[in-house]
Each structure stands twice: as structure tokens, then as C-alpha cells.
Design an enzyme around this catalytic site. Structure first.
Site, PDB file in Angstrom:
ATOM      1  N   HIS A  57       0.861  -1.183   0.000  1.00  0.00           N
ATOM      2  CA  HIS A  57       0.000   0.000   0.000  1.00  0.00           C
ATOM      3  C   HIS A  57       0.896   1.232   0.000  1.00  0.00           C
ATOM      4  O   HIS A  57       1.420   1.631   1.039  1.00  0.00           O
ATOM      5  CB  HIS A  57      -0.909   0.021   1.231  1.00  0.00           C
ATOM      6  CG  HIS A  57      -1.938   1.115   1.203  1.00  0.00           C
ATOM      7  ND1 HIS A  57      -3.253   0.891   1.518  1.00  0.00           N
ATOM      8  CD2 HIS A  57      -1.862   2.431   0.898  1.00  0.00           C
ATOM      9  CE1 HIS A  57      -3.938   2.027   1.429  1.00  0.00           C
ATOM     10  NE2 HIS A  57      -3.101   2.973   1.038  1.00  0.00           N
ATOM     11  N   HIS A  78       1.523   5.341  -1.778  1.00  0.00           N
ATOM     12  CA  HIS A  78       1.091   6.483  -2.581  1.00  0.00           C
ATOM     13  C   HIS A  78       2.349   7.112  -3.166  1.00  0.00           C
ATOM     14  O   HIS A  78       3.194   7.624  -2.434  1.00  0.00           O
ATOM     15  CB  HIS A  78       0.339   7.499  -1.730  1.00  0.00           C
ATOM     16  CG  HIS A  78      -0.952   6.979  -1.169  1.00  0.00           C
ATOM     17  ND1 HIS A  78      -2.140   7.077  -1.846  1.00  0.00           N
ATOM     18  CD2 HIS A  78      -1.214   6.331  -0.009  1.00  0.00           C
ATOM     19  CE1 HIS A  78      -3.110   6.514  -1.116  1.00  0.00           C
ATOM     20  NE2 HIS A  78      -2.564   6.055   0.001  1.00  0.00           N
ATOM     21  N   LYS A 105      -9.071  -0.520  -6.040  1.00  0.00           N
ATOM     22  CA  LYS A 105      -9.121   0.107  -4.722  1.00  0.00           C
ATOM     23  C   LYS A 105     -10.439   0.848  -4.548  1.00  0.00           C
ATOM     24  O   LYS A 105     -10.836   1.653  -5.382  1.00  0.00           O
ATOM     25  CB  LYS A 105      -7.955   1.089  -4.552  1.00  0.00           C
ATOM     26  CG  LYS A 105      -7.964   1.866  -3.239  1.00  0.00           C
ATOM     27  CD  LYS A 105      -7.785   0.959  -2.026  1.00  0.00           C
ATOM     28  CE  LYS A 105      -7.857   1.743  -0.720  1.00  0.00           C
ATOM     29  NZ  LYS A 105      -6.666   2.582  -0.486  1.00  0.00           N
ATOM     30  N   HIS A 114     -10.627   0.654   1.565  1.00  0.00           N
ATOM     31  CA  HIS A 114     -10.391   1.647   2.605  1.00  0.00           C
ATOM     32  C   HIS A 114     -11.582   1.530   3.545  1.00  0.00           C
ATOM     33  O   HIS A 114     -12.701   1.926   3.205  1.00  0.00           O
ATOM     34  CB  HIS A 114     -10.290   3.058   2.020  1.00  0.00           C
ATOM     35  CG  HIS A 114     -10.044   4.115   3.048  1.00  0.00           C
ATOM     36  ND1 HIS A 114      -8.914   4.910   3.039  1.00  0.00           N
ATOM     37  CD2 HIS A 114     -10.772   4.506   4.135  1.00  0.00           C
ATOM     38  CE1 HIS A 114      -8.960   5.739   4.074  1.00  0.00           C
ATOM     39  NE2 HIS A 114     -10.090   5.513   4.744  1.00  0.00           N
ATOM     40  N   HIS A 151      -4.895  -0.829   5.918  1.00  0.00           N
ATOM     41  CA  HIS A 151      -4.443  -0.035   7.062  1.00  0.00           C
ATOM     42  C   HIS A 151      -5.365  -0.139   8.286  1.00  0.00           C
ATOM     43  O   HIS A 151      -5.986   0.833   8.709  1.00  0.00           O
ATOM     44  CB  HIS A 151      -4.234   1.429   6.688  1.00  0.00           C
ATOM     45  CG  HIS A 151      -5.272   2.045   5.785  1.00  0.00           C
ATOM     46  ND1 HIS A 151      -6.627   1.968   6.008  1.00  0.00           N
ATOM     47  CD2 HIS A 151      -5.127   2.760   4.648  1.00  0.00           C
ATOM     48  CE1 HIS A 151      -7.265   2.609   5.059  1.00  0.00           C
ATOM     49  NE2 HIS A 151      -6.372   3.111   4.217  1.00  0.00           N
ATOM     50  N   ASP A 208       0.945   2.400   3.589  1.00  0.00           N
ATOM     51  CA  ASP A 208       0.131   3.581   3.327  1.00  0.00           C
ATOM     52  C   ASP A 208       0.986   4.841   3.412  1.00  0.00           C
ATOM     53  O   ASP A 208       0.536   5.883   3.879  1.00  0.00           O
ATOM     54  CB  ASP A 208      -1.056   3.671   4.304  1.00  0.00           C
ATOM     55  CG  ASP A 208      -2.063   4.750   3.923  1.00  0.00           C
ATOM     56  OD1 ASP A 208      -2.087   5.160   2.755  1.00  0.00           O
ATOM     57  OD2 ASP A 208      -2.827   5.202   4.813  1.00  0.00           O
TER      58      ASP A 208
END
Length: 349
Positions: free
Chosen positions: A14, A16, A97, A134, A172, A242
Site C-alpha cells: 500500500h 502512494h 481500490k 479503505h 491499514h 500507506d
């Protein structure tokens, strides 16, 4: 006495990596954290909703650092139909996602009703693609940042019941309740745990914008449950940092951007927690093996033998977390625990 541990490359399920100039700052830090495979989030502006855009984004990432394996994802929205899922599977897209609308960074186009996407989930189940959730309830009366995850858990249980062969990852986890919900589900449901949630409680992020993320860190009992799950040896739980970079300027002022940047020290942060718990021998499984097994990275052809064979060494010899951030001035990204000490890490030749 210095503790030294040789490990395979870690896999971070995970991340970004952003785009534009921020992407150019962040991508070169991946290997610093002991990682050579990343599962890339699609919440760009605009979001990654087509196979063509996902492949273009992957090419941009590979142009910066071709030594990393990038697993690409699509952003669940009305543009993602069963037909798109079939196309995505053929193109090597790893998953989809789901962001509940309005809960986090760039989630305005997210999901309002999961029922509307049942045909998409059925197609994903058919072709064996992963659904990443999420796990928070969108803002409404009675829902706060402290209970948004727990109120979402019935949705997780329902989706697992409706689509028992669909691989689902609850992203997460931040609560003891989430850990128990994942355990309650069948073998096709797993969860990622971040590095920073193994450290933080509500008190830390309430006073430090660089510790503020979504979902927020919660009570000490919740953090303890996450640590216990991470070191337990249960293959349902594996590393997904994350890591979410934001420029320093976005972490200041009246509206603080949600995200903690852990990419450059991902494995080092986690190693300290495992050592503290007396479970250092379980670090390899949590950070290097369980995620790869759940995502079938070799079986599905995502990862080459050469990448799998890479090795690194981590040591308790202290290394400084960069205090001034990565990048310049207000555009710099400040890492988690800036100015503190973590383990050192070196790749083997």
C-alpha cells in the site's frame, strides 16, 4: 551488541507515489526502505480509472526507478465496469481500490453504495483480482474519525459472505475490532498494517500534523492489537505502509492533509517494533512473504526471479531519519520520526 539480520527484499502492499514533481521526489526513496515491490494506489487527480491510464502511470514510475516492481490498481467508480475488469486482468492490473466517498485524500469520486458494484465484484471474483477496501464509513451523523472504521466492518463481513472467493484486503487496520473482523472472515480476506500505526495513538497525531493520517491512529489498546497481529505469525496480516507524502506546506495551516510519509525507512521502522516485542524472527514473514503469497506475485507473473532473489541487511546501528525532508523548502516531504534514530539498512550486491 549490534544485531544484524539478512532478509529478502520487503514488499509494501500500500503506497502512494503521487505524480508530477512529487512522484520524482518519492519514487527514489522506495529502495531506501528495503522494498523492491510496491502496490500503487490510484487516487491521483484525476483518479486512475482506466487500464490505459494505469499502464501509462506504471511507465512513468518505471522511468524513474526501473529496479522496482510496481503492481498497479484501478480506482473503483462508475467507470470501472465488468468489461474493464476483464481488460484489466489481461493487462496485468493487480487490483481495484475502493475509497468511500469523502473520507480521505482525493476520495471525492469514491463509493457511496457497494451494492451498485456487485457485478464488478463478481467479475473480479471470476478472474481472481484483489479488492482493496479503505475501511471507513463516509461522513454522516454519528460517524467520527474514531468510529468510522468500526462502523464499516459489517460491510467487510457482508462482502466476504456474498463473494467468498473474492480476495479482499482491509487496508491499514487501526482498531482491535478490525483485527478481529479479519480473523473472522475466510481465507480470502487479509489486512495490511502500516508502520506508523504500530507506533501512534490519538495523542501523537492530535499534536503533530506529520502524524495525522486517515484512518487516524486510535487508542493504546488498538495500537497494541495491531502490534500483536503484526508479530503473531498469522498470514492474514502483512505490511502495507500507506506511505502518503504531502509537501510540508500541505501539512501546515488550518486544513492539514492526511498522510504519513514512511517510504524511505519502511522496513527499519517495523524492525524496531518486532525487536521490542522479541519477535524479530517474524519480521521476514510479515514484511517479505505473507503479502507476496496473498497477492500471488510469482504465480501470476508479477514478479521476476531476479527481484525475488534480492537480499538486504538491517542492523541496530543507528541511522538518522532525515529532519529537513525530501525535496526543497515548503515542497519538501517530512518523513515519520524526523530527526530520530532508526536501524541502518544496506542492500547486498
Amino acid at each position: 551488541m549490534v544485531v544484524e539480520l539478512e532478509l529478502p527484499a520487503a514488499a509494501d502492499f500500500h503506497v502512494h507515489l503521487r505524480d508530477g514533481e512529487l512522484m520524482k521526489t518519492v519514487v527514489p526513496t522506495i529502495r531506501n526502505g528495503g522494498v523492491n515491490l510496491v502496490y500503487v494506489m490510484p487516487n491521483l487527480v484525476p483518479p486512475v480509472t482506466s487500464v490505459a491510464r494505469a499502464l501509462s502511470y506504471k511507465a512513468d514510475l518505471e522511468a524513474i526507478d526501473p529496479s522496482i516492481t510496481y503492481l498497479m490498481t484501478l480506482y473503483l467508480c462508475n467507470d470501472v465496469t465488468p468489461e474493464v475488469i476483464y481488460e484489466a486482468k489481461k493487462a496485468g492490473i493487480a487490483g481495484v481500490k475502493s475509497y468511500p466517498a469523502g473520507v480521505t485524500t482525493n476520495s471525492d469520486a469514491g463509493v457511496v453504495s457497494y451494492e451498485a458494484f456487485y457485478p464488478v465484484f463478481a467479475a473480479m471474483e471470476e478472474v481472481d483480482m484483489v479488492l482493496n477496501l479503505h475501511g471507513e464509513t463516509p461522513p454522516r451523523e454519528g460517524v467520527t474519525v474514531l468510529n468510522a472504521e468500526e462502523t464499516f466492518l459489517p460491510t467487510l463481513l457482508d462482502l466476504n459472505k456474498r463473494f467468498p472467493k473474492l480476495r479482499i484486503v482491509l487496508e491499514h487496520c487501526t482498531t482491535a475490532a478490525a483485527v478481529e473482523a479479519v480473523k473472522k472472515c475466510g481465507p480470502t480476506v487479509a489486512a495490511t498494517i502500516t508502520a506508523h500505526h504500530l507506533y501512534l495513538t490519538i495523542d501523537q497525531w492530535a499534536g503533530n500534523p506529520h502524524c495525522f493520517c486517515k484512518p487516524v491512529a486510535k487508542l493504546p489498546s488498538d495500537r497494541d492489537a495491531l502490534v500483536a497481529a503484526a508479530v503473531s505469525g498469522d498470514p492474514k496480516f502483512f505490511l502495507g505502509t500507506d506511505s502518503a507524502p504531502h509537501p510540508r506546506s500541505s501539512k501546515q495551516g488550518s486544513k492539514t492533509a492526511a498522510g504519513v510519509f514512511t517510504q524511505p525507512y519502511a522496513l527499519q521502522y517495523v524492525a524496531e517494533v518486532f525487536q521490542r516485542e522479541g519477535k524479530l524472527d517474524g519480521l521476514k514473514a510479515f514484511a517479505c512473504e505473507y503479502g507476496r503469497a496473498f497477492y500471488k506475485t510469482k504465480e501470476l507473473g508479477f514478479e521476476s526471479d531476479e527481484r525475488v532473489a534480492e537480499k538486504l541487511v538491517i542492523r541496530t546501528e543507528p541511522s538518522d531519519v532525515v529532519i529537513d525532508g525530501y525535496g526543497d523548502g515548503d515542497s519538501a516531504v517530512v518523513p515519520f520520526l524526523a530527526g530520530q534514530k532508526v536501524w541502518s539498512l544496506q542492500w547486498k550486491q
